[in-house]
Design a protein around this motif. Structure first.
Motif, PDB file in Angstrom:
ATOM      1  N   UNK A 178      -0.183  15.516  -1.796  1.00 32.47           N
ATOM      2  CA  UNK A 178      -0.384  14.174  -2.157  1.00 32.47           C
ATOM      3  C   UNK A 178      -0.324  14.118  -3.793  1.00 32.47           C
ATOM      4  N   UNK A 179      -1.024  15.107  -4.483  1.00 27.99           N
ATOM      5  CA  UNK A 179      -1.189  14.919  -5.941  1.00 27.99           C
ATOM      6  C   UNK A 179       0.167  15.080  -6.455  1.00 27.99           C
ATOM      7  N   UNK A 180       1.114  15.791  -5.857  1.00 25.52           N
ATOM      8  CA  UNK A 180       2.495  15.725  -6.229  1.00 25.52           C
ATOM      9  C   UNK A 180       3.227  14.227  -6.253  1.00 25.52           C
ATOM     10  N   UNK A 181       2.772  13.671  -5.061  1.00 27.01           N
ATOM     11  CA  UNK A 181       3.334  12.298  -4.688  1.00 27.01           C
ATOM     12  C   UNK A 181       3.165  11.443  -5.639  1.00 27.01           C
ATOM     13  N   UNK A 182       1.951  11.379  -6.422  1.00 26.32           N
ATOM     14  CA  UNK A 182       1.391  10.374  -7.595  1.00 26.32           C
ATOM     15  C   UNK A 182       1.733  11.249  -8.841  1.00 26.32           C
ATOM     16  N   UNK A 183       2.325  12.375  -9.046  1.00 30.69           N
ATOM     17  CA  UNK A 183       2.448  13.084 -10.210  1.00 30.69           C
ATOM     18  C   UNK A 183       4.091  13.259 -10.425  1.00 30.69           C
ATOM     19  N   UNK A 184       4.973  12.399  -9.968  1.00 27.59           N
ATOM     20  CA  UNK A 184       6.448  12.703 -10.220  1.00 27.59           C
ATOM     21  C   UNK A 184       7.024  13.238  -9.171  1.00 27.59           C
ATOM     22  N   UNK A 185       6.603  13.644  -8.126  1.00 28.08           N
ATOM     23  CA  UNK A 185       6.961  14.448  -6.976  1.00 28.08           C
ATOM     24  C   UNK A 185       7.090  13.425  -5.790  1.00 28.08           C
ATOM     25  N   UNK A 186       7.048  12.179  -5.646  1.00 27.11           N
ATOM     26  CA  UNK A 186       7.187  11.491  -4.606  1.00 27.11           C
ATOM     27  C   UNK A 186       8.482  11.531  -4.047  1.00 27.11           C
ATOM     28  N   UNK A 187       8.620  11.738  -2.695  1.00 32.78           N
ATOM     29  CA  UNK A 187       9.838  11.921  -1.734  1.00 32.78           C
ATOM     30  C   UNK A 187       9.980  10.848  -0.728  1.00 32.78           C
ATOM     31  N   UNK A 188      10.535  10.069  -0.993  1.00 33.47           N
ATOM     32  CA  UNK A 188      10.585   9.043   0.173  1.00 33.47           C
ATOM     33  C   UNK A 188      11.953   9.178   1.310  1.00 33.47           C
ATOM     34  N   UNK A 189      12.912   9.645   0.579  1.00 32.82           N
ATOM     35  CA  UNK A 189      14.121   9.778   1.229  1.00 32.82           C
ATOM     36  C   UNK A 189      14.297  11.133   1.668  1.00 32.82           C
TER      37      UNK A 189
ATOM     38  N   UNK B 221      21.298   1.243   7.721  1.00 32.55           N
ATOM     39  CA  UNK B 221      20.533   2.109   7.447  1.00 32.55           C
ATOM     40  C   UNK B 221      20.725   2.593   6.100  1.00 32.55           C
ATOM     41  N   UNK B 222      21.911   2.745   5.432  1.00 34.77           N
ATOM     42  CA  UNK B 222      22.257   3.530   4.093  1.00 34.77           C
ATOM     43  C   UNK B 222      21.722   2.464   3.149  1.00 34.77           C
ATOM     44  N   UNK B 223      21.706   0.912   3.351  1.00 32.08           N
ATOM     45  CA  UNK B 223      21.183   0.129   2.433  1.00 32.08           C
ATOM     46  C   UNK B 223      19.808   0.396   2.201  1.00 32.08           C
ATOM     47  N   UNK B 224      19.110   0.653   3.389  1.00 29.40           N
ATOM     48  CA  UNK B 224      17.730   0.772   3.437  1.00 29.40           C
ATOM     49  C   UNK B 224      17.152   2.051   2.719  1.00 29.40           C
ATOM     50  N   UNK B 225      18.014   3.022   2.849  1.00 26.38           N
ATOM     51  CA  UNK B 225      17.681   4.430   2.247  1.00 26.38           C
ATOM     52  C   UNK B 225      18.048   4.294   0.752  1.00 26.38           C
ATOM     53  N   UNK B 226      19.050   3.548   0.425  1.00 27.62           N
ATOM     54  CA  UNK B 226      19.049   3.206  -1.025  1.00 27.62           C
ATOM     55  C   UNK B 226      17.995   2.455  -1.903  1.00 27.62           C
ATOM     56  N   UNK B 227      17.481   1.655  -1.053  1.00 27.11           N
ATOM     57  CA  UNK B 227      16.182   0.930  -1.624  1.00 27.11           C
ATOM     58  C   UNK B 227      15.194   1.919  -1.505  1.00 27.11           C
ATOM     59  N   UNK B 228      14.944   2.559  -0.880  1.00 29.94           N
ATOM     60  CA  UNK B 228      13.972   3.797  -0.858  1.00 29.94           C
ATOM     61  C   UNK B 228      14.224   4.615  -1.766  1.00 29.94           C
ATOM     62  N   UNK B 229      15.420   5.259  -2.076  1.00 35.01           N
ATOM     63  CA  UNK B 229      15.716   6.223  -3.054  1.00 35.01           C
ATOM     64  C   UNK B 229      15.346   5.471  -4.435  1.00 35.01           C
TER      65      UNK B 229
ATOM     66  N   UNK C 138       9.304   5.443  -9.190  1.00 32.49           N
ATOM     67  CA  UNK C 138       7.972   5.892  -9.329  1.00 32.49           C
ATOM     68  C   UNK C 138       7.818   6.934  -9.896  1.00 32.49           C
ATOM     69  N   UNK C 139       8.779   8.065  -9.657  1.00 37.05           N
ATOM     70  CA  UNK C 139       8.830   9.273 -10.325  1.00 37.05           C
ATOM     71  C   UNK C 139       8.894   9.179 -11.775  1.00 37.05           C
ATOM     72  N   UNK C 140       9.813   8.212 -12.110  1.00 35.27           N
ATOM     73  CA  UNK C 140      10.082   8.080 -13.595  1.00 35.27           C
ATOM     74  C   UNK C 140       8.841   7.291 -14.396  1.00 35.27           C
TER      75      UNK C 140
END
Length: 77
Positions: A15-26, A55-63, A69-71
């Motif tokens: 979870x630390x990575x998820x809030x430290x630039x390593x979030x992966x939603x896709x 689905x691809x539009x949803x994935x693009x929004x998640x990306x 967030x990582x930026x």
């Protein structure tokens, strides 16, 4: 406080990575294909509204959310 969870490979989720630039939603690879299949099945079974985005539009929004967030974390370093 986070409770320990494991990913599909059995590794503890960092979870630390998820809030430290390593979030992966896709997901990628098999996980992405399985999710796409599940999404199509939910649409076909009427579990989602008929006007749900593809689905691809949803994935693009998640990306986009993932990248922004990582930026933000990278900007704070």
């Amino acid at each position: 406080m986070f409770f320990p969870e494991k990913d599909t490979a059995g590794n503890r989720i960092d979870y630390e990575a998820a809030v430290s630039g390593g979030l992966q939603l896709v997901p990628s690879g098999f996980a992405r294909e399985a999710l796409a299949d599940d999404y199509r099945a939910m649409l076909g079974d009427g579990m989602l509204p008929d006007d749900s985005e593809p689905f691809e539009a949803l994935i693009e929004r998640c990306a986009d959310v993932e990248a922004r967030a990582n930026e933000l974390e990278a900007d704070d370093v």
